[in-house]
Design a protein around this motif. Structure first.
Motif, short mmCIF file in Angstrom:
data_model
loop_
_atom_site.label_atom_id
_atom_site.label_comp_id
_atom_site.label_asym_id
_atom_site.label_seq_id
_atom_site.Cartn_x
_atom_site.Cartn_y
_atom_site.Cartn_z
N ALA A 79 0.84 -1.19 0.00
CA ALA A 79 0.00 0.00 0.00
C ALA A 79 0.87 1.25 0.00
O ALA A 79 2.03 1.23 0.43
CB ALA A 79 -0.91 0.02 1.23
N THR A 87 -6.68 -2.52 2.38
CA THR A 87 -6.66 -1.42 1.41
C THR A 87 -6.03 -1.86 0.10
O THR A 87 -6.52 -1.52 -1.00
CB THR A 87 -5.86 -0.23 1.98
OG1 THR A 87 -6.47 0.19 3.21
CG2 THR A 87 -5.83 0.93 1.01
N VAL A 88 -4.95 -2.64 0.19
CA VAL A 88 -4.28 -3.12 -1.01
C VAL A 88 -5.22 -3.98 -1.83
O VAL A 88 -5.34 -3.81 -3.05
CB VAL A 88 -3.01 -3.92 -0.64
CG1 VAL A 88 -2.43 -4.61 -1.86
CG2 VAL A 88 -1.97 -3.00 -0.02
#
Length: 364
Positions: A79, A87-88
């Motif tokens: 990320a 999130t990635v």
């Protein structure tokens, strides 16, 4: 008028380099750089747009700027900033879905380039010696970035069926290294001591970050005479290196551990934030992976400037001296390789030798 190119992932080091590179193309009129966070590097004359590709707003960006070429680089194992694995994955998978949906509705889009990875092949004990673009994996990745890339490529194939008028190019990059490399494998190779899986010495391939920028330029432009830049291509430097060769060239000793212990060490390293020693990386460092680059050369017409060994040398030169002189590491590795138990483990892993020579196959 020239082309209007939209580049996602502009806040990443690789994305920023490509944005600056593509502006020098005489056939490009404007470059639209997109990311959810502001980049910490310059983007030249590109127009930067703060946009999260996970949100439908990306469709408005395509329409407002009359984009005809999309280069999707926001597919990564790490990320930007403080984002975690969730999130990635959302950026890789959901972001790609949203971007492809926007491209499908944008009638002006004529070319799509997607950054993928040789992780799609996985790493398994019964893998073929060399993967081609059409070789199915023996064991599909079950998680992490490898699974993300499998899903991303699935969505890209669906888009290509729905928009046959769009030239689609998927670039499966081997492990990207160089002086400015930022990846879990680069973090691992930067450790003072390299944890390894006892009895295995995997074959690895690397591609230089400069070659990555160059091949993205080839893929995003019009095909040159006698070449075709639509389709799926493995991208890697010539040759392979054994992990033992990497350790001695870095001057970093290895610490062979049984597989369960490697998993525990990996969890500890993730906890303290030293490196993302994920299960997929442990499988790579156990079984290795080698891909064929015949299509890259003969169809795409791209010839990397750096071999795997030269790429690693550039990376090693940026790391500074290791704990031990490379010669001392080499002697220690040779002594371990000469022991009966190590030789048996090496044979089981399909190792051609632990010496500092180029192992076969060349993987061209």
């Amino acid at each position: 008028m020239g082309k209007v190119v939209l580049v996602t992932g502009a806040a990443r080091q690789l994305g920023g380099r490509f944005v600056r590179r593509i502006q020098r193309d005489p056939g490009v009129d404007r470059v639209i750089a997109v990311d959810a966070v502001a980049p910490g590097h310059g983007l030249g004359d590109a127009v930067f747009v703060t946009a999260d590709i996970r949100q439908p707003a990306i469709a408005r960006v395509l329409a407002e700027h009359s984009v005809d070429t999309v280069v999707h680089l926001d597919v990564s194992a790490k990320a930007v900033g403080t984002g975690g694995r969730t999130t990635v994955k959302e950026t890789n998978v959901i972001g790609t879905m949203q971007l492809l949906g926007a491209c499908q509705k944008a009638a002006g889009v004529r070319r799509l380039v997607v950054k993928s990875s040789t992780n799609v092949y996985g790493s398994a004990p019964r893998d073929p010696a060399v993967f081609t673009e059409t070789t199915p994996p023996k064991s599909l990745p079950s998680g992490g970035f490898a699974k993300d890339t499998v899903e991303v490529e699935g969505y890209v194939r669906g888009f290509a069926r729905r928009r046959p008028d769009v030239a689609v190019c998927v670039l499966r990059f081997a492990n990207i290294l160089g002086p400015q490399a930022d990846s879990p494998l680069a973090d691992y190779l930067s450790l003072p001591v390299l944890p390894t899986v006892f009895g295995y010495d995997p074959r690895l391939q690397f591609v230089h970050e400069d070659d990555v920028v160059d091949v993205l330029g080839v893929a995003s432009g019009e095909p040159r005479r006698g070449t075709l830049n639509s389709g799926t291509f493995n991208i890697a430097g010539d040759g392979v290196l054994l992990l033992s060769q990497c350790s001695r060239r870095l001057g970093r000793p290895t610490m062979p551990l049984l597989l369960p212990a490697v998993t525990w060490v990996g969890q500890a390293l993730r906890t303290v934030g030293m490196t993302d020693f994920s299960p997929e990386q442990i499988r790579l460092l156990t079984h290795g992976r080698v891909v064929s680059t015949v299509q890259m050369r003969e169809t795409l017409g791209f010839h990397p400037r750096f071999s795997t060994a030269e790429t690693f040398a550039e990376f090693a030169g940026s790391q500074g001296p290791g704990l031990l002189p490379p010669e001392a590491v080499g002697r220690a590795v040779d002594r371990l390789a000469a022991m009966p138990f190590a030789a048996a483990g090496g044979d089981a892993a399909g190792i051609t030798g632990a010496g500092d020579t180029e192992p076969a196959p060349s993987a061209r």
